[in-house]
Design a protein around this motif. Structure first.
Motif, PDB file in Angstrom:
ATOM      1  N   UNK A  69       0.828  -1.204   0.000  1.00 49.30           N
ATOM      2  CA  UNK A  69       0.000   0.000   0.000  1.00 49.30           C
ATOM      3  C   UNK A  69       0.864   1.257   0.000  1.00 49.30           C
ATOM      4  N   UNK A  70       1.955   1.230   0.767  1.00 53.11           N
ATOM      5  CA  UNK A  70       2.862   2.380   0.779  1.00 53.11           C
ATOM      6  C   UNK A  70       3.443   2.646  -0.605  1.00 53.11           C
ATOM      7  N   UNK A  71       3.776   1.587  -1.319  1.00 49.08           N
ATOM      8  CA  UNK A  71       4.296   1.750  -2.671  1.00 49.08           C
ATOM      9  C   UNK A  71       3.269   2.432  -3.569  1.00 49.08           C
ATOM     10  N   UNK A  72       2.022   1.989  -3.471  1.00 52.38           N
ATOM     11  CA  UNK A  72       0.969   2.608  -4.266  1.00 52.38           C
ATOM     12  C   UNK A  72       0.756   4.070  -3.913  1.00 52.38           C
ATOM     13  N   UNK A  73       0.786   4.375  -2.619  1.00 53.92           N
ATOM     14  CA  UNK A  73       0.578   5.762  -2.193  1.00 53.92           C
ATOM     15  C   UNK A  73       1.743   6.653  -2.606  1.00 53.92           C
ATOM     16  N   UNK A  74       2.952   6.131  -2.574  1.00 55.12           N
ATOM     17  CA  UNK A  74       4.096   6.912  -3.033  1.00 55.12           C
ATOM     18  C   UNK A  74       3.934   7.306  -4.499  1.00 55.12           C
ATOM     19  N   UNK A  78      -1.287  11.199   5.306  1.00 57.67           N
ATOM     20  CA  UNK A  78      -2.014  10.529   6.393  1.00 57.67           C
ATOM     21  C   UNK A  78      -2.365   9.098   6.006  1.00 57.67           C
ATOM     22  N   UNK A  79      -2.856   8.904   4.781  1.00 57.37           N
ATOM     23  CA  UNK A  79      -3.236   7.557   4.334  1.00 57.37           C
ATOM     24  C   UNK A  79      -2.011   6.649   4.286  1.00 57.37           C
ATOM     25  N   UNK A  80      -0.937   7.143   3.688  1.00 53.28           N
ATOM     26  CA  UNK A  80       0.284   6.347   3.598  1.00 53.28           C
ATOM     27  C   UNK A  80       0.801   5.984   4.991  1.00 53.28           C
ATOM     28  N   UNK A  81       0.817   6.958   5.870  1.00 51.60           N
ATOM     29  CA  UNK A  81       1.375   6.757   7.207  1.00 51.60           C
ATOM     30  C   UNK A  81       0.540   5.786   8.028  1.00 51.60           C
ATOM     31  N   UNK A  82      -0.771   5.732   7.755  1.00 54.41           N
ATOM     32  CA  UNK A  82      -1.633   4.797   8.476  1.00 54.41           C
ATOM     33  C   UNK A  82      -1.158   3.363   8.266  1.00 54.41           C
ATOM     34  N   UNK A  83      -0.837   3.023   7.031  1.00 50.59           N
ATOM     35  CA  UNK A  83      -0.351   1.674   6.751  1.00 50.59           C
ATOM     36  C   UNK A  83       1.092   1.492   7.210  1.00 50.59           C
ATOM     37  N   UNK A  84       1.850   2.567   7.214  1.00 56.27           N
ATOM     38  CA  UNK A  84       3.226   2.498   7.688  1.00 56.27           C
ATOM     39  C   UNK A  84       3.289   2.225   9.189  1.00 56.27           C
ATOM     40  N   UNK A  85       2.206   2.568   9.907  1.00 54.42           N
ATOM     41  CA  UNK A  85       2.171   2.353  11.345  1.00 54.42           C
ATOM     42  C   UNK A  85       2.254   0.894  11.742  1.00 54.42           C
ATOM     43  N   UNK A  86       1.940  -0.019  10.819  1.00 55.67           N
ATOM     44  CA  UNK A  86       2.055  -1.449  11.121  1.00 55.67           C
ATOM     45  C   UNK A  86       3.455  -1.976  10.846  1.00 55.67           C
ATOM     46  N   UNK A  87       4.253  -1.201  10.120  1.00 55.44           N
ATOM     47  CA  UNK A  87       5.548  -1.710   9.667  1.00 55.44           C
ATOM     48  C   UNK A  87       6.536  -1.889  10.812  1.00 55.44           C
ATOM     49  N   UNK A  88       6.710  -0.860  11.634  1.00 54.90           N
ATOM     50  CA  UNK A  88       7.750  -0.901  12.661  1.00 54.90           C
ATOM     51  C   UNK A  88       7.533  -2.004  13.694  1.00 54.90           C
ATOM     52  N   UNK A  89       6.348  -2.104  14.344  1.00 52.08           N
ATOM     53  CA  UNK A  89       6.178  -3.201  15.308  1.00 52.08           C
ATOM     54  C   UNK A  89       6.274  -4.576  14.663  1.00 52.08           C
ATOM     55  N   UNK A  90       5.788  -4.701  13.440  1.00 51.79           N
ATOM     56  CA  UNK A  90       5.857  -5.995  12.754  1.00 51.79           C
ATOM     57  C   UNK A  90       7.289  -6.373  12.437  1.00 51.79           C
TER      58      UNK A  90
END
Length: 429
Positions: free
Chosen positions: A78-83, A107-119
């Motif tokens: 999703x981040x790739x698509x938003x970029x 905001x939309x991109x960052x929402x999905x990015x929020x799962x990246x770090x803990x994962x």
């Protein structure tokens, strides 16, 4: 030294980190050119961290439903698509009257990015044995800082040469490569375990067998759910309960929150203002100072990797000393107005920060079971992102009213307070 999945994760994060640098430089440059205000420019990281905070609150539900590797892959897709969308918008339509559209996309991109770090952080102890965990953390971080050294040094030149929209296009290419390598990461411990096993891992100190923990805890926390599976509400709050239950986690989280208040002063928006208003230099020195920091960070990471056995026995000491030293360097940086001292201080700051960071990350990864770790990291990230967002706004006001130097002095005080908390809770570690 490490298995193939870990190497794929390493290369994926290397590409992602490079993309993040270019993305940050491009957006901050555009915002500052249009506004000339530190507070206005800080809207980009503010929107980003607020969105990631909300995303982090929902991360436990995603972790309970999907495998870590699938969640990481989906998030990066999703981040790739938003970029791609952001790059196209910045190239064709960006103007002062529609900046809000850019912020919504962030905001939309960052929402999905929020799962990246803990994962991502939760995957590391699954991909390497425990005796190599600290070395793996140091290896990843060393590579990360090496990439950022080159990225920040060259990023400003790249943005000035090809323009911010094309820089965002280059970012999209890097994220596509990262996505390809993420798809090749395999979690050896993934076996279709459901959320009940993760909920049960709250019992004890996080090292008891999952089956035993489930028998002890499921009756109290999941009895009302079908088949012993915890409800969505229970899944959401498991990580928060763990943060409160374990004294060491409470202490580390408190230190992270205090540091997070001061840590916002190092976002690109504020550092760009410092370079232009205090040092009276152009964007190239913005990149040079960032590069100087990462030179020190690389040295710090190599120091940790080389002396990992000695540091293992003195994690608390090095964590507290690194926090205090980092605060001292920040204080001197804020009171400084010379180019050479600024470069030297940022070089010295790197080892302090990285020693502190690796020690904390290793402590957290060993505090709970591997099944509970993603939820604990999600809860901690939610707290950090939320406070960081408020800090960005508050520090922007301090910079615009009291001056950019006063903002860095405030950040130094936060680091000293965090070191004090580490000393107070040293027995818990």
């Amino acid at each position: 030294m490490f298995q193939r999945s870990f190497r794929n994760l390493w290369f994926s994060q290397t590409c992602s980190n490079t993309a993040d640098i270019l993305y940050t430089i491009a957006l901050i440059t555009m915002m500052y050119q249009m506004s000339g205000s530190a507070t206005y420019t800080a809207l980009v990281p503010l929107c980003r961290t607020l969105s990631m905070s909300v995303s982090g609150m929902l991360a436990p539900l995603m972790v309970a439903k999907y495998r870590l590797t699938s969640l990481l892959l989906g998030s990066q897709a999703v981040q790739f698509g938003m970029f791609c969308v952001i790059a196209l918008f910045a190239w064709k339509a960006l103007a002062p009257h529609n900046v809000w559209v850019l912020l919504v996309l962030v905001v939309i991109l960052s929402f999905f990015d929020g799962w990246t770090t803990p994962t991502r952080n939760a995957l590391v102890p699954r991909l390497v044995p425990d005796d190599k965990l600290m070395k793996a953390n140091g290896f990843l971080a060393t590579t990360d800082q090496t990439v950022q050294f080159g990225g920040w040094a060259a990023g400003g030149v790249i943005a000035a040469t090809i323009g911010s929209p094309l820089t965002l296009g280059l970012t999209a290419v890097l994220y596509a490569v990262a996505l390809a390598f993420t798809a090749m990461v395999r979690d050896p411990s993934a076996s279709g375990r459901h959320a009940a096993e993760a909920a049960a891992s709250l019992a004890g100190e996080g090292v008891i067998a999952p089956e035993r923990r489930h028998r002890r805890d499921s009756g109290a926390s999941s009895e009302g759910a079908a088949g012993g599976t915890p409800s969505r509400w229970e899944t959401l709050r498991e990580g928060w309960i763990a943060l409160w239950r374990f004294r060491s986690l409470r202490a580390i989280t408190l230190m992270d929150l205090i540091d997070g208040i001061g840590g916002s002063v190092w976002i690109g928006a504020f550092l760009l203002v410092f370079v232009q208003e205090v040092l009276h230099q152009g964007e190239e020195w913005w990149g040079f100072i960032n590069a100087a920091y990462f030179v020190g960070a690389i040295g710090g990471r190599l120091f940790v990797v080389a002396l990992v056995e000695k540091l293992e026995r003195r994690l608390t000491l090095f964590m507290v000393a690194g926090t205090f030293g980092y605060g001292l360097c920040t204080l001197l940086f804020g009171l400084n107005a010379g180019l050479v001292p600024a470069l030297l201080l940022t070089v010295l700051m790197g080892p302090m920060f990285q020693t502190r960071d690796i020690a904390r990350k290793t402590m957290i990864q060993r505090s709970v079971s591997r099944d509970m770790l993603p939820k604990v990291l999600s809860a901690q990230a939610t707290l950090s992102y939320g406070l960081f967002s408020l800090s960005v706004l508050a520090m922007g006001v301090v910079a615009d009213t009291l001056g950019i130097g006063a903002m860095y002095v405030t950040a130094a005080i936060c680091s000293f307070l965090s070191a004090g908390v580490g000393l107070l809770f040293r027995k818990a570690f």
